[in-house]
Enzyme design. Structure first.
Site, PDB file in Angstrom:
ATOM      1  CG  HIS A   1       2.789  -6.347  43.487  1.00 16.51           C
ATOM      2  ND1 HIS A   1       3.373  -7.091  43.500  1.00 16.51           N
ATOM      3  CD2 HIS A   1       3.171  -5.041  43.552  1.00 16.51           C
ATOM      4  CE1 HIS A   1       4.798  -6.673  43.485  1.00 16.51           C
ATOM      5  NE2 HIS A   1       4.461  -5.151  43.325  1.00 16.51           N
ATOM      6  CD  GLU A   2       2.019  -1.606  43.067  1.00 19.78           C
ATOM      7  OE1 GLU A   2       2.579  -0.913  43.730  1.00 19.78           O
ATOM      8  OE2 GLU A   2       2.446  -2.110  42.024  1.00 19.78           O
TER       9      GLU A   2
END
Length: 291
Positions: free
Chosen positions: A138-139
């Site tokens: 996600h990051e």
């Protein structure tokens, strides 16, 4: 799995950017009409945006007290980030660890070549390896999508509006002229600031949806991110409010904001509700299965 674009989400992002552009265009026209020292003000804001853009990674690491760690300190974490960065098609970012009871993660940096991915020590203990990979993916999606650049550009004139709002306060206090240009500009700036902030918050929420989708495509397992988000959210209820308050300045960067219950950020959130994020990921899961 090929990285697929959600055109509905993409159109909402571009529509929000277009509305911001219209708001800012009207704002600049009003300032120019009032004959204020516009070049000087824009110059100040440009310097602020320059610092925000080029030093965002250092500023966020400093404010969160996150420390960049070497591969021999956290070898498994580094291996995860390196493998996932390869899947995302971006250079491996620097890796940082933040000592905090708040289970969370964030990414910052002006480009994939200058990015940092950070996790708290508590999230390393909370999540399984697959769930942690989903969070890291996600990051990394934020990095791949250049979200720091997007939000810096979006907030450029919001900073200008905030600067004029501050001058408006002084102008209102010391000016005897009811039609002073600074007073008129201040009223317009207040309206522009709050409208632009609502649009920027909407843009931020759309970027979170996009990063969730990116994680699903990188790991090919949306379910791992769903369980990770649920674990983080549930654990957040047991974190002391004081610990949440210590990291609230970084909430816009976190995968799930750490809200203490004493802040207006609960009303004007940078993140979508957890239920909507899970529903979005479940759609991606069906998509990956070919339904």
């Amino acid at each position: 799995m090929k990285w697929k674009r959600d055109w509905g989400l993409t159109m909402r992002i571009w529509l929000t950017m277009f509305l911001l552009f219209l708001v800012y265009l009207v704002f600049i026209a009003v300032l120019a009409y009032l004959g204020l020292g516009l070049p000087f003000l824009i110059g100040i804001v440009f310097v602020l945006a320059f610092v925000q853009y080029f030093f965002s990674d250092k500023l966020v690491l400093w404010s969160t007290r996150a420390r960049v760690v070497a591969p021999d300190e956290y070898p498994e974490l580094h291996r995860m980030v390196e493998r996932l960065a390869g899947e995302a098609g971006i250079p491996k970012p620097r890796v940082a660890v933040m000592q905090s009871p708040v289970p969370n993660a964030f990414a910052t940096g002006r480009s994939p070549k200058h990015a940092v991915v950070a996790v708290t020590d508590s999230i390393l203990r909370l999540l399984s390896p697959r769930e942690l990979e989903a969070v890291l993916a996600h990051e990394l999606s934020h990095v791949k999508n250049r979200d720091v650049l997007t939000l810096t550009l979006a907030s450029f004139l919001a900073m200008l509006a905030a600067l004029i709002m501050n001058n408006f306060i002084f102008a209102a206090m010391f000016s005897r002229e009811r039609d002073s240009p600074w007073i008129i500009a201040g009223i317009v700036a207040i309206i522009v600031y709050f409208v632009s902030q609502l649009l920027i918050l909407a843009l931020s929420r759309y970027r979170e949806f996009a990063a969730d989708r990116g994680s699903a495509y990188i790991t090919r397992s949306p379910r791992d991110l769903i369980t990770a988000l649920q674990k983080i959210s549930n654990k957040m209820d047991y974190v002391p409010p004081q610990a949440k308050q210590q990291v609230e300045t970084a909430n816009a960067f976190f995968i799930i904001p750490a809200l203490s219950g004493r802040t207006l950020m609960e009303l004007f959130s940078t993140h979508p509700p957890l239920e909507k994020r899970i529903a979005n990921l479940e759609k991606v899961e069906l998509e990956l299965r070919g339904y």
